[in-house]
Design a protein around this motif. Structure first.
Motif, PDB file in Angstrom:
ATOM      1  N   HIS A  35       1.961  -5.179   8.232  1.00  0.00           N
ATOM      2  CA  HIS A  35       3.241  -5.030   7.520  1.00  0.00           C
ATOM      3  C   HIS A  35       4.420  -4.758   8.444  1.00  0.00           C
ATOM      4  CE1 HIS A  35       4.737  -4.919   3.346  1.00  0.00           C
ATOM      5  NE2 HIS A  35       5.737  -4.237   3.871  1.00  0.00           N
ATOM      6  N   GLU A 137       6.224  -9.289  -0.164  1.00  0.00           N
ATOM      7  CA  GLU A 137       6.324  -7.948  -0.729  1.00  0.00           C
ATOM      8  C   GLU A 137       7.273  -8.011  -1.919  1.00  0.00           C
ATOM      9  OE1 GLU A 137       7.988  -4.765   1.746  1.00  0.00           O
ATOM     10  OE2 GLU A 137       6.633  -3.394   0.726  1.00  0.00           O
ATOM     11  N   HIS A 164       7.294  -3.682  -5.948  1.00  0.00           N
ATOM     12  CA  HIS A 164       7.901  -2.826  -4.921  1.00  0.00           C
ATOM     13  C   HIS A 164       8.343  -1.553  -5.644  1.00  0.00           C
ATOM     14  CE1 HIS A 164      10.889  -1.594  -1.771  1.00  0.00           C
ATOM     15  NE2 HIS A 164       9.784  -1.775  -1.069  1.00  0.00           N
ATOM     16  N   HIS A 212       2.182  -0.429  -3.504  1.00  0.00           N
ATOM     17  CA  HIS A 212       3.374  -0.334  -4.370  1.00  0.00           C
ATOM     18  C   HIS A 212       3.050  -0.493  -5.857  1.00  0.00           C
ATOM     19  CE1 HIS A 212       6.761   0.110  -1.587  1.00  0.00           C
ATOM     20  NE2 HIS A 212       6.245  -0.819  -0.814  1.00  0.00           N
ATOM     21  N   HIS A 233      -0.260  -1.732   2.941  1.00  0.00           N
ATOM     22  CA  HIS A 233       0.359  -0.587   3.635  1.00  0.00           C
ATOM     23  C   HIS A 233       0.388   0.637   2.727  1.00  0.00           C
ATOM     24  CE1 HIS A 233       3.692  -2.472   1.549  1.00  0.00           C
ATOM     25  NE2 HIS A 233       4.604  -1.620   1.977  1.00  0.00           N
ATOM     26  N   ARG A 244       2.844   6.592  -3.294  1.00  0.00           N
ATOM     27  CA  ARG A 244       2.609   5.330  -2.570  1.00  0.00           C
ATOM     28  C   ARG A 244       1.238   5.310  -1.880  1.00  0.00           C
ATOM     29  NH1 ARG A 244       2.384   2.013  -0.808  1.00  0.00           N
ATOM     30  NH2 ARG A 244       3.666   1.242   0.883  1.00  0.00           N
ATOM     31  N   ASP A 347       4.639  -0.840   9.029  1.00  0.00           N
ATOM     32  CA  ASP A 347       5.887  -0.888   8.251  1.00  0.00           C
ATOM     33  C   ASP A 347       7.095  -0.775   9.175  1.00  0.00           C
ATOM     34  OD1 ASP A 347       7.398  -1.329   6.006  1.00  0.00           O
ATOM     35  OD2 ASP A 347       6.772   0.464   4.936  1.00  0.00           O
TER      36      ASP A 347
HETATM   37 ZN   LIG Z   1       6.627  -1.356   1.287  1.00  0.00          ZN
END
Ligand SMILES: [Zn+2]
Length: 405
Positions: A35, A137, A164, A212, A233, A244, A347
């Protein structure tokens, strides 16, 4: 940076001496990050050019220096209104990101190539090239039209993250957004459109990504999908109760389905630190105000000297979590889900980064932390990419059967 320099010279010394330890200190067979975000001006401004010196956390030079082989670059769009205009805007934004990634691999074909199969990642490595893969995403950018998933596949997308921040037309989010009219408790888990996306992704050989998504949505997807699913992620909720992150129950369920959970190096998902969070929010408001803007825009403000300097002060006063804190998540996730079901995501350029792994050039620091935590070289090879490549290969293979069925 300092640690990395010391580690680097240690490796050089070990090789020079030809010591038996040298082989143990080599890079894993494949290092793969699932990611990495790209700014909307990616490749269109010199400062965001993959092959140049950039303020980005991931670029060509940093990948080479850190020994990172493969990256899923992200086609991300913000959650907006569920209206024809909102969807059209999201489709256009996604198109631009596909074009930018395409421009990147076309500009540097000797350095990096698009990989659309797990075998291509291995072939690129063998040829001394890096691999760029594409992950979506936010399924909002499919514009509520399943045909756009086929188009995403043609562009090279090989995973699709359903949601998301904020519920959308596919499923409910792990972080509903009041500003979008979401209620704190989702009224739905997955929609008919969300179901059709999972089914078509199974047929195309696109990995379904539940990071997400709300817990209820994750359970629905696990029940629906005929292929293993991934969390591209997300870290451990048992260690940090952020929505999350994934609960032990869901880690086990994803593993039982043959999938993989990619632990993510986002500070808030590793260790909640309200004082640090407040300090960063205050800095962001201040930097935005100085720039004459109403609110903080990471793409515009994150690289300004005032922000960079301000973050250095905050880091000194309230240190962020480090690589060992991150590896504690990986260790817990391996204990719960098994060594074959955990991987790594940064990320970077989307909010990720911790002490010791603040950009891709520091990738070997994380490998060293995994060794310190007692993982074997075989374990590390799985965590750094072997697991993800196995799942990807399986999802590709099953696509044929899924089309027939
Ligand atoms: Zn994200």
């Amino acid at each position: 940076m300092k640690t990395f320099g010391l580690l680097g010279s240690g490796i050089a010394l070990a090789f020079a001496l030809g010591s038996p330890a040298a082989s143990a200190q080599q890079d894993p067979p494949i290092t793969l990050d699932t990611h990495v975000d790209i700014p909307f001006a990616y490749m269109r401004e010199p400062r965001f050019d993959f092959g140049k010196q950039t303020p980005l956390q991931v670029d060509l030079d940093k990948m080479r220096r850190g020994g990172l082989d493969a990256v899923f670059f992200i086609v991300y769009v913000d959650q907006g209104p569920l209206t024809p205009e909102g969807w059209a805007h999201a489709v256009a934004q996604a198109k631009q990101k596909y074009d930018d990634i395409d421009l990147m691999v076309k500009t540097y074909p000797d350095q990096i190539r698009l990989a659309t199969t797990s075998d291509q990642v291995l072939a690129n490595k063998k040829a001394g090239r890096l691999s760029a893969m594409i992950g979506v995403e936010n399924g909002y950018s499919l514009g509520h039209d399943i045909k756009n998933l086929d188009i995403a596949y043609k562009h090279g997308a090989r995973y699709v993250g359903l949601a998301h921040m904020g519920n959308n037309d596919l499923c409910s989010s792990s972080t509903p957004e009041a500003a979008l009219g979401d209620t704190p408790l989702p009224e739905y888990s997955i929609t008919e459109f969300g179901r059709s996306v999972v089914k078509r992704a199974n047929q195309l050989g696109i990995m379904v990504d539940v990071s997400h998504s709300s817990d209820a949505c994750v359970r629905e997807v696990l029940a629906l999908s005929t292929s293993p699913v991934i969390a591209s992620h997300s870290s451990s909720r048992a260690l940090d109760a952020h929505p999350r992150n994934l609960s032990d129950e869901l880690l086990r369920a994803i593993a039982a389905k043959g999938g993989v959970i990619q632990a993510v190096a986002v500070q808030d998902f590793i260790r909640l630190d309200p004082a640090r969070e407040l300090a960063i929010k205050a800095l962001q408001a201040q930097v935005a105000k100085q720039a004459g803007d109403k609110s903080f825009d990471s793409e515009k403000h994150e690289y300004l000297p005032a922000y960079v300097e301000g973050m250095k002060r905050i880091d000194a006063a309230l240190p962020p979590p480090n690589v060992d804190d991150f590896v504690a998540h990986i260790k817990h996730m391996v204990e719960v889900a098994g060594i074959d079901h955990v991987g790594i995501a940064s990320d970077f350029d989307g909010g990720g980064g911790i002490a010791g792994w603040s950009d891709t050039s520091q990738t070997r620091n994380l490998t060293a932390a995994l060794r310190r935590a007692g993982f074997s070289e075989a374990d590390i090879a799985k965590i750094w990419g072997g697991n993800l490549l196995r799942v990807w290969g399986e999802v590709t293979q099953r696509a044929t059967a899924n089309r027939a069925g």
